[in-house]
Design a protein around this motif. Structure first.
Motif, PDB file in Angstrom:
ATOM      1  N   PRO A   1      45.925  50.490  47.653  1.00  0.00           N
ATOM      2  CA  PRO A   1      46.321  49.401  47.166  1.00  0.00           C
ATOM      3  C   PRO A   1      47.277  48.610  47.716  1.00  0.00           C
ATOM      4  O   PRO A   1      48.340  49.093  48.451  1.00  0.00           O
ATOM      5  CB  PRO A   1      46.579  49.593  45.570  1.00  0.00           C
ATOM      6  N   GLU A   2      47.453  47.341  48.253  1.00  0.00           N
ATOM      7  CA  GLU A   2      48.051  46.310  48.566  1.00  0.00           C
ATOM      8  C   GLU A   2      48.557  46.894  50.239  1.00  0.00           C
ATOM      9  O   GLU A   2      49.544  46.637  50.796  1.00  0.00           O
ATOM     10  CB  GLU A   2      49.585  46.608  47.918  1.00  0.00           C
TER      11      GLU A   2
ATOM     12  N   PRO B   1      49.998  31.254  55.132  1.00  0.00           N
ATOM     13  CA  PRO B   1      50.351  31.192  53.619  1.00  0.00           C
ATOM     14  C   PRO B   1      49.178  30.686  52.614  1.00  0.00           C
ATOM     15  O   PRO B   1      48.062  30.030  52.850  1.00  0.00           O
ATOM     16  CB  PRO B   1      51.181  30.003  53.601  1.00  0.00           C
ATOM     17  N   ALA B   2      49.343  31.443  51.464  1.00  0.00           N
ATOM     18  CA  ALA B   2      48.261  31.152  50.542  1.00  0.00           C
ATOM     19  C   ALA B   2      48.655  29.942  49.437  1.00  0.00           C
ATOM     20  O   ALA B   2      49.459  29.638  49.781  1.00  0.00           O
ATOM     21  CB  ALA B   2      48.286  32.783  49.543  1.00  0.00           C
ATOM     22  N   VAL B   3      47.614  29.718  48.668  1.00  0.00           N
ATOM     23  CA  VAL B   3      47.941  28.584  47.908  1.00  0.00           C
ATOM     24  C   VAL B   3      49.009  29.047  46.653  1.00  0.00           C
ATOM     25  O   VAL B   3      49.491  27.880  46.143  1.00  0.00           O
ATOM     26  CB  VAL B   3      46.702  27.948  47.157  1.00  0.00           C
ATOM     27  N   HIS B   4      49.128  30.102  46.389  1.00  0.00           N
ATOM     28  CA  HIS B   4      50.239  30.731  45.615  1.00  0.00           C
ATOM     29  C   HIS B   4      51.507  30.983  46.227  1.00  0.00           C
ATOM     30  O   HIS B   4      51.711  31.510  47.169  1.00  0.00           O
ATOM     31  CB  HIS B   4      49.916  31.880  44.915  1.00  0.00           C
ATOM     32  N   THR B   5      52.505  30.028  45.525  1.00  0.00           N
ATOM     33  CA  THR B   5      53.432  30.124  46.345  1.00  0.00           C
ATOM     34  C   THR B   5      54.342  31.462  46.503  1.00  0.00           C
ATOM     35  O   THR B   5      54.511  32.328  45.577  1.00  0.00           O
ATOM     36  CB  THR B   5      54.865  29.382  45.239  1.00  0.00           C
ATOM     37  N   GLY B   6      54.825  31.625  47.881  1.00  0.00           N
ATOM     38  CA  GLY B   6      55.409  33.004  48.270  1.00  0.00           C
ATOM     39  C   GLY B   6      54.475  33.999  48.700  1.00  0.00           C
ATOM     40  O   GLY B   6      54.860  35.265  48.964  1.00  0.00           O
ATOM     41  N   LEU B   7      53.291  33.768  48.564  1.00  0.00           N
ATOM     42  CA  LEU B   7      52.216  34.741  48.854  1.00  0.00           C
ATOM     43  C   LEU B   7      51.544  34.365  49.984  1.00  0.00           C
ATOM     44  O   LEU B   7      51.187  33.206  50.443  1.00  0.00           O
ATOM     45  CB  LEU B   7      51.069  35.004  47.766  1.00  0.00           C
ATOM     46  N   PHE B   8      50.831  35.413  50.907  1.00  0.00           N
ATOM     47  CA  PHE B   8      50.230  35.294  52.134  1.00  0.00           C
ATOM     48  C   PHE B   8      49.109  36.025  52.288  1.00  0.00           C
ATOM     49  O   PHE B   8      48.791  37.046  51.478  1.00  0.00           O
ATOM     50  CB  PHE B   8      51.319  35.467  53.210  1.00  0.00           C
ATOM     51  N   TYR B   9      48.276  35.661  53.241  1.00  0.00           N
ATOM     52  CA  TYR B   9      46.864  36.489  53.376  1.00  0.00           C
ATOM     53  C   TYR B   9      46.668  36.712  54.850  1.00  0.00           C
ATOM     54  O   TYR B   9      47.220  36.069  55.677  1.00  0.00           O
ATOM     55  CB  TYR B   9      45.610  35.935  52.646  1.00  0.00           C
ATOM     56  N   LYS B  10      45.830  37.742  55.183  1.00  0.00           N
ATOM     57  CA  LYS B  10      45.472  37.839  56.450  1.00  0.00           C
ATOM     58  C   LYS B  10      44.142  37.564  56.779  1.00  0.00           C
ATOM     59  O   LYS B  10      43.105  37.528  55.826  1.00  0.00           O
ATOM     60  CB  LYS B  10      45.436  39.712  56.856  1.00  0.00           C
ATOM     61  N   LEU B  11      43.813  36.629  57.756  1.00  0.00           N
ATOM     62  CA  LEU B  11      42.435  36.014  57.983  1.00  0.00           C
ATOM     63  C   LEU B  11      42.300  36.580  59.375  1.00  0.00           C
ATOM     64  O   LEU B  11      42.783  36.522  60.549  1.00  0.00           O
ATOM     65  CB  LEU B  11      42.570  34.530  58.255  1.00  0.00           C
TER      66      LEU B  11
END
Length: 316
Positions: free
Chosen positions: A180-181, A290-300
């Protein structure tokens, strides 16, 4: 999520239905108007979290006097709470029950709650309150396995293992399930080191296999991702519990051998093509956005995009 107090109250000691007291306005941290009822004498204060879909999440571990609450009182209180939530137009209830309070599962099930999923120390039940069939998402339907194809471009050697306790010992890439994570690349690097003692660095994503009704995934769907890794150490110290053999093999030999799995053979040929023609032809690189949720990121993960297309400068 914002915490709203008490869309329902129930008696914790007396197992009889109560009459709700007058309600008063409550303004949460976000300024939204909620509801608070004056609790009857001996009542347990039910707390829930309102999600952005209009559902309510109730965690029994946060309730006071939970140990003194019997199953009959819980059922009556929960029934009254569900009626209150229905009247407020809530869409669903998520009920999180600690394993030591599993006695509350049967009373909840009698009111229509169903299992959604379970963790090591708790179970989650759901009740759909909206119109028509439930639109609640199912729990995770896939497991994610990750392997590392550790390729040394200087020697054209690739790291392969044979699993211990397999009926047929075939060469494959070291790997295991993602935690997880944990990012995919980190899983590949970790699993390679744990199985072989080889330190490496993530370079790219090479392939994704999707398989359904996989016995090794408890009959669920399975995603198996293979990453290209660059080695930073070369002395093998493989795990005796997991691996029968481990060695550096010539990539051309791995691509030709019959003593390997079909996916390993295909990826070996993919690597051979990338080695000869350029890895840019096979690599899916990764970029953090950066994700649409503030402070979160994602890997593309995608084929490398030229810099001028990233900035759109000079593009008509």
């Amino acid at each position: 999520m914002r915490l709203l107090r008490c869309w329902g109250r129930w008696r914790a000691v007396l197992a009889r239905t109560y009459s709700p007291g007058p309600s008063a306005g409550y303004r949460g941290a976000s300024g939204a108007q909620g509801y608070v009822r004056n609790p009857p004498v001996g009542a347990c204060d039910l707390q829930g979290e309102l999600d952005r879909f209009g559902g309510i999440s109730v965690r029994l571990a946060r309730l006071d006097a939970l140990d003194r609450l019997d199953a009959a009182a819980f059922q009556k209180g929960l029934q009254a709470a569900v009626q209150q939530w229905r009247s407020e137009g809530r869409t669903a209830v998520w009920l999180h029950i600690p394993i030591l309070q599993s006695r509350f599962i049967a009373p909840a099930a009698s009111l229509g709650f169903c299992f959604h999923h379970a963790e090591s120390d708790s179970s989650t039940l759901t009740l759909w309150l909206g119109e028509g069939p439930s639109r609640l998402p199912g729990y995770a339907s896939h497991q994610v396995g990750v392997a590392g194809a550790v390729f040394d471009e200087n020697t054209r050697k690739i790291l392969v293992v044979q699993d211990r306790n397999k009926l047929k010992n075939m060469w494959k890439f070291p790997g295991g399930l993602s935690e997880p994570e944990e990012d995919i690349g980190d899983t590949a690097v970790r699993e390679v080191f744990e199985e072989t003692g080889i330190k490496s660095e993530f370079r790219s994503l090479l392939s994704i296999r999707q398989q359904h009704t996989n016995p090794g995934a408890f009959g669920k769907s399975d995603m198996y991702i293979i990453c290209r890794l660059k080695p930073y150490s070369f002395t093998i110290n493989f795990c005796q519990h997991e691996c029968l053999r481990c060695e550096w093999m010539d990539l051309n030999d791995l691509a030709k051998t019959e003593n390997t799995t079909p996916i390993t053979s295909r990826v070996a040929r993919l690597l051979l093509y990338g080695y000869r023609e350029g890895f840019d032809k096979i690599d899916l690189t990764v970029e953090e956005l950066p994700a649409v949720h503030t402070g979160l990121f994602y890997k593309l993960y995608h084929k490398e995009l030229p810099e001028n297309y990233k900035t759109m400068k000079g593009i008509d």
